[in-house]
Design a protein around this motif. Structure first.
Motif, PDB file in Angstrom:
ATOM      1  N   PRO A 250       0.825  -1.216   0.000  1.00  0.00           N
ATOM      2  CA  PRO A 250       0.000   0.000   0.000  1.00  0.00           C
ATOM      3  C   PRO A 250       0.853   1.257   0.000  1.00  0.00           C
ATOM      4  O   PRO A 250       1.856   1.338   0.720  1.00  0.00           O
ATOM      5  CB  PRO A 250      -0.798  -0.128   1.302  1.00  0.00           C
ATOM      6  CG  PRO A 250      -0.853  -1.581   1.581  1.00  0.00           C
ATOM      7  CD  PRO A 250       0.445  -2.136   1.093  1.00  0.00           C
ATOM      8  N   ASP A 251       0.472   2.228  -0.847  1.00  0.00           N
ATOM      9  CA  ASP A 251       1.144   3.521  -0.992  1.00  0.00           C
ATOM     10  C   ASP A 251       2.543   3.414  -1.589  1.00  0.00           C
ATOM     11  O   ASP A 251       3.285   4.391  -1.616  1.00  0.00           O
ATOM     12  CB  ASP A 251       1.208   4.271   0.348  1.00  0.00           C
ATOM     13  CG  ASP A 251      -0.165   4.595   0.897  1.00  0.00           C
ATOM     14  OD1 ASP A 251      -1.044   4.965   0.107  1.00  0.00           O
ATOM     15  OD2 ASP A 251      -0.351   4.478   2.113  1.00  0.00           O
ATOM     16  N   GLU A 252       2.905   2.217  -2.063  1.00  0.00           N
ATOM     17  CA  GLU A 252       4.191   2.039  -2.739  1.00  0.00           C
ATOM     18  C   GLU A 252       4.081   2.556  -4.174  1.00  0.00           C
ATOM     19  O   GLU A 252       3.065   2.340  -4.838  1.00  0.00           O
ATOM     20  CB  GLU A 252       4.557   0.559  -2.733  1.00  0.00           C
ATOM     21  CG  GLU A 252       5.899   0.231  -3.388  1.00  0.00           C
ATOM     22  CD  GLU A 252       6.211  -1.261  -3.300  1.00  0.00           C
ATOM     23  OE1 GLU A 252       6.228  -1.927  -4.354  1.00  0.00           O
ATOM     24  OE2 GLU A 252       6.409  -1.735  -2.163  1.00  0.00           O
ATOM     25  N   PRO A 253       5.101   3.245  -4.689  1.00  0.00           N
ATOM     26  CA  PRO A 253       5.025   3.750  -6.061  1.00  0.00           C
ATOM     27  C   PRO A 253       4.882   2.615  -7.076  1.00  0.00           C
ATOM     28  O   PRO A 253       5.519   1.570  -6.951  1.00  0.00           O
ATOM     29  CB  PRO A 253       6.360   4.482  -6.249  1.00  0.00           C
ATOM     30  CG  PRO A 253       6.839   4.775  -4.871  1.00  0.00           C
ATOM     31  CD  PRO A 253       6.347   3.661  -4.020  1.00  0.00           C
ATOM     32  N   VAL A 254       4.049   2.832  -8.065  1.00  0.00           N
ATOM     33  CA  VAL A 254       3.881   1.888  -9.176  1.00  0.00           C
ATOM     34  C   VAL A 254       4.886   2.279 -10.265  1.00  0.00           C
ATOM     35  O   VAL A 254       5.139   3.468 -10.475  1.00  0.00           O
ATOM     36  CB  VAL A 254       2.435   1.961  -9.723  1.00  0.00           C
ATOM     37  CG1 VAL A 254       2.271   1.078 -10.950  1.00  0.00           C
ATOM     38  CG2 VAL A 254       1.456   1.546  -8.631  1.00  0.00           C
ATOM     39  N   PRO A 255       5.486   1.324 -10.965  1.00  0.00           N
ATOM     40  CA  PRO A 255       6.404   1.676 -12.050  1.00  0.00           C
ATOM     41  C   PRO A 255       5.768   2.646 -13.044  1.00  0.00           C
ATOM     42  O   PRO A 255       4.561   2.568 -13.323  1.00  0.00           O
ATOM     43  CB  PRO A 255       6.715   0.327 -12.698  1.00  0.00           C
ATOM     44  CG  PRO A 255       6.511  -0.675 -11.613  1.00  0.00           C
ATOM     45  CD  PRO A 255       5.379  -0.142 -10.793  1.00  0.00           C
TER      46      PRO A 255
END
Length: 369
Positions: free
Chosen positions: A28-33
């Motif tokens: 969660p809230d981790e950047p997506v490529p």
């Protein structure tokens, strides 16, 4: 047997990314490529990678923050049972009996910015909603409501919403007996900071200009600012003088109210050497009234405002004032709605934002006669 059609490439990519999200490979809230990164990893065009990301947005698995990127939605991991249990998916800022110009004031415009920013950070939708005369909230089981004008809403209505277990948070005003969570500004500390600043400059005879919505009827915020004023005086061993308290009647803050209050205080036999005007609007009116009397700011009299509206930075002299940090107020209200909800109203139901003093050039040390 009919041969199964192969999914378009962008849907295949979206499906692969979805699996990684749901399996916890992407947190969660981790950047997506980015589109470029995806196109290189999967050896596809940027158009295809963009369509794949759009698919995930439509499935409510990722969210975009302008200028920052795309992130995994915190609630992408919750199943339908969680949704039925009432997870907040939308937040409405509820207002009543005010016009749109109401939001031009820094307090409320910054509040909206804070609400929207925190909603965006958590990947949920944010809207404003003006109540009609029937006083009905949007029929949305997955909604939370921030009431920014609760003083305008009948107490019985607030009570009925609470009994229905609607997810409510009030800001600026509060009703502890209703067990409605609330976030407020620490107006007592704000009044204290403004008065203490003037006392530290040697002023002992300090006037205060307050607003009453009806004859001598102060609302919560102005009552608490007056209490902060009294507290600061008492800590310096200065007796409270009712003659130095000027209450001007009005429903909204106007410069004319500050001018009226200034003239009333300066007509006293023992004039104040400093004035705490409990809004910047009143402070600017007081400064103009001082000019009309041939008084210099801060040479002849010091003036402190409250709210730190934009014009106060650029006035001449710059206005010493109290900044309420209402953007943080909006963020905290959103966090309360998204925190664990208890039907009995127990738990953490209160939050308070401490304001800060902004010193400019409308105040100066008292010059001994």
């Amino acid at each position: 047997m009919k041969k199964q059609e192969k999914k378009p490439l962008y849907q295949q990519i979206a499906q692969d990314l979805k699996a990684k999200i749901l399996q916890g490979d992407m947190k969660p809230d981790e950047p997506v490529p980015t589109q470029i990164e995806l196109s290189r990893f999967y050896n596809i065009s940027e158009i295809t990678s963009r369509r794949a990301l759009s698919e995930l947005v439509q499935e409510d698995l990722i969210y975009r923050v302008r200028g920052k990127g795309t992130f995994v939605k915190r609630r992408a991991f919750q199943d339908e049972a969680d949704d039925r249990a009432g997870a907040v998916r939308r937040i409405y800022c509820i207002y009543y009996n005010v016009e749109l110009s109401f939001f031009m004031h820094k307090f409320y415009s910054d509040l909206l910015i804070g609400l929207q920013a925190e909603c965006e950070q958590n990947g949920i939708s944010f809207y404003t909603h003006k109540l009609d005369h029937d006083l009905e909230l949007p029929k949305d089981e997955q909604a939370g409501f921030v009431l920014i004008t609760p003083a305008e809403i009948p107490m019985d209505k607030l009570r009925s919403w609470r009994e229905e277990n609607r997810r409510l948070v009030t800001v600026h005003f509060y009703y502890p007996h209703l067990n409605i969570p609330y976030v407020i500004m620490d107006n007592l500390t704000g009044g204290y900071l403004a008065t203490e600043h003037l006392l530290s400059l040697g002023h002992k005879r300090i006037g205060i200009i307050l607003t009453a919505y009806a004859q001598n009827h102060l609302n919560q915020e102005f009552s608490l600012r007056l209490e902060g004023y009294r507290l600061a005086l008492s800590q310096h061993g200065i007796l409270f003088d009712p003659d130095l308290v000027c209450i001007v009647e009005g429903k909204e803050e106007l410069e004319e109210m500050g001018a009226q209050g200034f003239h009333q205080l300066m007509d006293l036999e023992q004039q104040p050497t400093a004035i705490f005007a409990t809004s910047d609007y009143k402070a600017h009116g007081a400064i103009r009234a001082a000019g009309a009397r041939g008084l210099a700011i801060p040479g002849d009299i010091s003036i402190v405002g409250y709210d730190d509206i934009l014009i106060s930075r650029f006035s001449n002299p710059g206005l010493t004032t109290v900044n309420q940090n209402t953007e943080l107020l909006g963020k905290r209200a959103t966090k309360l709605l998204l925190s664990e909800w208890r039907e009995d109203g127990s738990g953490n139901i209160k939050d308070e934002i401490v304001p800060k003093l902004v010193v400019r050039h409308s105040t100066a040390p008292l010059i001994a006669p």
